[in-house]
Write a protein that holds these residues in place. Structure first.
Motif, PDB file in Angstrom:
ATOM      1  N   CYS A  61       0.848  -1.010   0.059  1.00 39.81           N
ATOM      2  CA  CYS A  61       0.013   0.069   0.077  1.00 39.81           C
ATOM      3  C   CYS A  61       0.753   1.245   0.034  1.00 39.81           C
ATOM      4  N   ARG A  62       2.097   1.339   0.191  1.00 41.34           N
ATOM      5  CA  ARG A  62       2.923   2.239   0.295  1.00 41.34           C
ATOM      6  C   ARG A  62       3.026   3.016  -1.279  1.00 41.34           C
ATOM      7  N   PRO A  63       2.856   4.077  -1.424  1.00 41.44           N
ATOM      8  CA  PRO A  63       2.697   4.805  -2.691  1.00 41.44           C
ATOM      9  C   PRO A  63       4.420   4.781  -3.331  1.00 41.44           C
ATOM     10  N   SER A  64       4.407   4.639  -4.648  1.00 42.56           N
ATOM     11  CA  SER A  64       5.624   4.524  -5.124  1.00 42.56           C
ATOM     12  C   SER A  64       6.614   5.945  -5.131  1.00 42.56           C
ATOM     13  N   GLU A  65       5.615   6.795  -5.001  1.00 35.29           N
ATOM     14  CA  GLU A  65       6.343   8.149  -4.951  1.00 35.29           C
ATOM     15  C   GLU A  65       6.290   8.701  -3.776  1.00 35.29           C
ATOM     16  N   PRO A  66       7.276   9.542  -2.949  1.00 34.34           N
ATOM     17  CA  PRO A  66       7.323  10.133  -1.652  1.00 34.34           C
ATOM     18  C   PRO A  66       5.773  10.479  -1.291  1.00 34.34           C
ATOM     19  N   ASP A  67       5.368  10.342  -0.401  1.00 36.40           N
ATOM     20  CA  ASP A  67       3.849  10.634   0.248  1.00 36.40           C
ATOM     21  C   ASP A  67       4.109  11.486   1.595  1.00 36.40           C
ATOM     22  N   PRO A  68       4.323  12.903   1.289  1.00 33.80           N
ATOM     23  CA  PRO A  68       4.847  13.770   2.705  1.00 33.80           C
ATOM     24  C   PRO A  68       3.602  13.656   3.660  1.00 33.80           C
ATOM     25  N   ASP A  69       2.433  13.612   3.017  1.00 33.69           N
ATOM     26  CA  ASP A  69       1.106  13.509   3.724  1.00 33.69           C
ATOM     27  C   ASP A  69       0.708  12.292   4.578  1.00 33.69           C
ATOM     28  N   ALA A  70       1.488  11.272   3.927  1.00 34.02           N
ATOM     29  CA  ALA A  70       0.906  10.035   4.348  1.00 34.02           C
ATOM     30  C   ALA A  70      -0.545   9.553   4.075  1.00 34.02           C
ATOM     31  N   ASP A  71      -1.349  10.498   3.336  1.00 34.12           N
ATOM     32  CA  ASP A  71      -2.589  10.262   2.776  1.00 34.12           C
ATOM     33  C   ASP A  71      -2.828   9.031   1.970  1.00 34.12           C
ATOM     34  N   LEU A  72      -1.985   8.977   0.839  1.00 32.61           N
ATOM     35  CA  LEU A  72      -1.887   7.873   0.194  1.00 32.61           C
ATOM     36  C   LEU A  72      -1.914   6.406   0.859  1.00 32.61           C
ATOM     37  N   LEU A  73      -1.075   6.574   1.804  1.00 35.58           N
ATOM     38  CA  LEU A  73      -0.746   5.143   2.610  1.00 35.58           C
ATOM     39  C   LEU A  73      -2.082   4.855   3.464  1.00 35.58           C
ATOM     40  N   ALA A  74      -2.218   5.777   4.226  1.00 41.01           N
ATOM     41  CA  ALA A  74      -3.400   5.335   5.116  1.00 41.01           C
ATOM     42  C   ALA A  74      -4.791   5.208   4.315  1.00 41.01           C
ATOM     43  N   GLY A  75      -4.879   6.105   3.084  1.00 43.90           N
ATOM     44  CA  GLY A  75      -6.277   5.723   2.428  1.00 43.90           C
ATOM     45  C   GLY A  75      -6.216   4.497   1.547  1.00 43.90           C
ATOM     46  N   THR A  76      -4.954   3.982   1.110  1.00 41.12           N
ATOM     47  CA  THR A  76      -4.826   2.734   0.456  1.00 41.12           C
ATOM     48  C   THR A  76      -5.080   1.603   1.386  1.00 41.12           C
ATOM     49  N   LEU A  77      -4.459   1.749   2.663  1.00 41.44           N
ATOM     50  CA  LEU A  77      -4.579   0.766   3.578  1.00 41.44           C
ATOM     51  C   LEU A  77      -6.234   0.671   4.319  1.00 41.44           C
ATOM     52  N   THR A  78      -6.736   1.766   4.198  1.00 40.57           N
ATOM     53  CA  THR A  78      -8.045   1.621   4.576  1.00 40.57           C
ATOM     54  C   THR A  78      -8.844   1.059   3.502  1.00 40.57           C
ATOM     55  N   GLU A  79      -8.868   1.474   2.184  1.00 39.05           N
ATOM     56  CA  GLU A  79      -9.807   0.803   1.389  1.00 39.05           C
ATOM     57  C   GLU A  79      -9.474  -0.522   1.276  1.00 39.05           C
ATOM     58  N   ARG A  80      -8.356  -1.063   1.429  1.00 41.27           N
ATOM     59  CA  ARG A  80      -7.835  -2.544   1.393  1.00 41.27           C
ATOM     60  C   ARG A  80      -8.421  -3.267   2.268  1.00 41.27           C
TER      61      ARG A  80
END
Length: 144
Positions: free
Chosen positions: A13-32
């Motif tokens: 779930c970690r984004p391939s690009e840097p995610d300074p806000d971590a919204d992508l990681l948390a959002g992707t984890l939540t969705e999954r």
């Protein structure tokens, strides 16, 4: 969920690009997790609290306040297993994660948000290990 599955999910779930806000990681984890059985959400919560608890030690947090220490631990977990294991091996590596930490807070709420999406209810959860700062008494007394 076992420890290997937890870390694989973080990695997946970690984004391939840097995610300074971590919204992508948390959002992707939540969705999954929201597309999974509640038991997987519970397992994720247990593994997350265990990882955070393991970092709740004097050698990591002696210079940080409660929230900053918690969010730094969350940032280390969000960085993945390799970073996490490296920090466990060398506590000096921990301090590099202690900047601009408010983003890491979102990781803490992933299980609650996924549970709400699955059940429509709030989750008044308790995990085996508390991730609150200074809850690992052995880690702070040097007896671990």
């Amino acid at each position: 969920m076992n420890e290997d599955a937890f870390w694989q999910l973080i990695e997946d779930c970690r984004p391939s690009e840097p995610d300074p806000d971590a919204d992508l990681l948390a959002g992707t984890l939540t969705e999954r997790l929201a597309r999974s059985p509640v038991s997987l959400v519970i397992g994720f919560a247990e593994q997350l609290s265990w990882a955070l608890y393991r970092l709740d030690r004097k050698e990591y947090g002696h210079d940080l306040g409660g929230d900053a220490f918690l969010y730094t631990r969350a940032a280390v977990v969000a960085a993945g297993r390799t970073v996490f294991d490296g920090v466990l091996e060398d506590p000096r590596a921990f301090t590099s994660y202690a900047t601009d930490l408010i983003w890491a807070e979102s990781l803490l709420y992933v299980p609650d948000r996924a549970y709400r999406r699955i059940t429509g209810e709030e989750w008044d959860r308790a995990t085996r290990y508390s991730y609150e700062s200074c809850s690992n008494t052995e880690g702070w007394t040097g007896n671990a």
